[in-house]
Enzyme design. Structure first.
Site, short mmCIF file in Angstrom:
data_model
loop_
_atom_site.label_atom_id
_atom_site.label_comp_id
_atom_site.label_asym_id
_atom_site.label_seq_id
_atom_site.Cartn_x
_atom_site.Cartn_y
_atom_site.Cartn_z
N ASP A 57 4.93 53.64 -23.46
CA ASP A 57 3.67 54.36 -23.26
C ASP A 57 3.75 55.25 -22.02
O ASP A 57 4.72 55.22 -21.27
CB ASP A 57 2.52 53.35 -23.13
CG ASP A 57 1.16 53.96 -23.42
OD1 ASP A 57 1.13 55.06 -24.00
OD2 ASP A 57 0.15 53.34 -23.08
N GLU A 63 4.79 49.06 -24.51
CA GLU A 63 3.57 48.58 -25.16
C GLU A 63 3.91 47.97 -26.50
O GLU A 63 4.73 48.49 -27.24
CB GLU A 63 2.55 49.71 -25.35
CG GLU A 63 1.30 49.26 -26.07
CD GLU A 63 0.10 50.19 -25.87
OE1 GLU A 63 -0.85 50.05 -26.66
OE2 GLU A 63 0.11 51.03 -24.95
N THR A 66 0.40 44.32 -31.97
CA THR A 66 0.64 43.35 -33.04
C THR A 66 0.37 43.98 -34.40
O THR A 66 -0.39 44.94 -34.51
CB THR A 66 -0.28 42.11 -32.93
OG1 THR A 66 -1.64 42.51 -33.18
CG2 THR A 66 -0.18 41.42 -31.59
#
EC number: 6.3.1.19
Length: 452
Positions: A57, A63, A66
């Site tokens: 990121d 980053e 899920t």
């Protein structure tokens, strides 16, 4: 909404300590971390076989987002799997650096602030129906989210002009707006940018960016479960007392600085309430709602824990919750150490402990020392976490994405995926659009896979 799709995005802090002559910038360290990812994915922004997204990121922060989960416990497992995937990248990067003659240690922190005062987030995602009035959702949620930190904060030693103090939330100092479409520039409590990653006529994605990153799995579970309960009450039309805050941004900081939960914040109607009173109001409504509607064991367990946290804050007895709630666990740890060594809160050693709690290395991190010593409770057991590093949730769209990626990689086919598209980069450029995040079986995807 009977079922709901959940997701957690976590940005990690990166730092490196060196013992030799050669130094690396954070950007270079991040590139070493992602070298293995880039070698097979040809990008530092990839989707994995478990349906998740991993990327670098803004500001060199790894980053992990899920995969879509429709089960709260599974969400916690997949959040922890992301931690393990990044820990694996860290070990690889250190080995690569050592081979190149660079001696040093790379650290990845699952926290929300660095020593320079920069902040990075943990964003929660909740799928909500398009038909509801989004502004009303935000109105009811903001007082809940502003005061929720006393229940699920990660804790932080904050250096102030008047000395160091222990705060409940890491993120509270870095929130500047109530509702906004930006995430980095203004850092709102709720992000309103309309990207449902689903059928836009049916759904919206509630993007909550006010929360802390949690090490304790139970705190993560509680954070999402109680927010889901409040959302379900709003969706069901349960009357909830108007607790609109006069100034949510001032309130969030005032609440974070008060571990007793008793400091009053001003409401828009001129009255005053404490964080404890605001949370107790939501909790009592939720308890009635759960009794009336009937919920499964996870929601009931989390409702009990929510009440227990409020009791612990009210009485000051943190031993009631220090196995389950990050800010309490860390505070007790720091206080024991301070008493033993006779140290002020402003000691550099305390600041180091504060940071070490969030180190995701299981051989080095303070949280994992507590876990090894059976001083914290778990909900995501290691075999499930290990499996979730490679296997997507089986009851959502993530199953389709994960299976497509796995087969394409095995067949060495060039492909492109995002949250809603699966595409084979061949002559035909065949693409399947998966707009329903609840759909785990799709004939079109089966045909696309069979054609490889």
């Amino acid at each position: 909404m009977e079922r709901r799709i959940f997701g957690i995005e976590t940005e990690y802090g990166v730092t490196c300590t060196f013992r030799g002559q050669r130094r690396l910038s954070p950007d270079e360290v991040a590139r070493y971390l992602f070298r293995r990812v880039v070698s097979w994915g040809r990008s530092s922004n990839v989707f994995l076989r478990n349906g998740s997204r991993l990327y670098l990121d803004v500001g060199s922060h790894p980053e992990y987002a899920t995969a879509e989960c429709d089960d709260l416990s599974e969400l916690v497992v997949h959040d922890k799997a992301g931690e393990r995937i990044l820990e694996g990248l860290l070990v690889d990067a250190e080995q690569r650096l050592a081979e190149e003659g660079v001696t040093g240690d790379i650290y990845l922190f699952k926290n929300n602030t660095d020593s320079a005062g920069n902040s990075y987030g943990c964003h929660e995602n909740y799928l909500v129906g398009r038909h509801g009035e989004f502004s009303r959702l935000a109105d009811v949620l903001i007082p809940f989210l502003v005061s929720r930190q006393i229940v699920v904060g990660a804790g932080k030693v904050l250096q102030t002009p008047r000395g160091a103090i222990y705060c409940i939330s890491q993120r509270a100092e870095h929130i500047w707006e109530g509702v906004s479409s930006a995430t980095t520039r203004s850092r709102p409590i709720i992000n309103t940018r309309d990207e449902p990653h689903a059928d836009a006529e049916r759904y919206r994605r509630l993007h909550v960016i006010v929360g802390d990153s949690n090490m304790n799995e139970t705190t993560t579970l509680l954070k999402v479960a109680v927010t889901d309960l409040v959302l379900r009450m709003i969706e069901a039309g349960v009357p909830i007392r108007d607790m609109t805050l006069e100034n949510p941004i001032r309130a969030i900081r005032e609440i974070s600085h008060d571990m007793t939960g008793r400091r009053k914040v001003r409401l828009a109607n001129g009255k005053e309430m404490s964080a404890l009173e605001i949370q107790s109001e939501y909790h009592s409504r939720a308890a009635e709602f759960v009794d009336r509607e009937g919920f499964g064991p996870v929601h009931r367990q989390m409702l009990e824990l929510w009440g227990r946290v409020l009791k612990a804050v009210d009485t000051g007895d943190l031993s009631l919750i220090d196995r389950e709630i990050d800010w309490a666990t860390k505070y007790q740890l720091i206080e024991r150490y301070r008493a033993k060594r006779d140290l002020p809160m402003s000691s550099p050693r305390i600041a180091q402990m504060d940071l070490a709690y969030h180190d995701i290395s299981r051989t080095r991190g303070l949280y994992y020392l507590l876990e090894r010593n059976n001083q914290v409770d778990r909900v995501a057991h290691e075999p499930r976490v290990f499996e979730a590093k490679n296997v997507p949730p089986q009851t959502t769209r993530a199953r389709l994405r994960g299976e497509f990626i796995r087969r394409a990689q095995e067949k060495r086919r060039d492909f492109t995926v995002d949250w809603v598209h699966l595409k084979l980069n061949d002559q035909a450029q065949r693409t399947v659009l998966c707009k329903d995040p609840f759909k785990a079986v799709d004939e079109r995807v089966d045909k696309l896979i069979a054609s490889m």
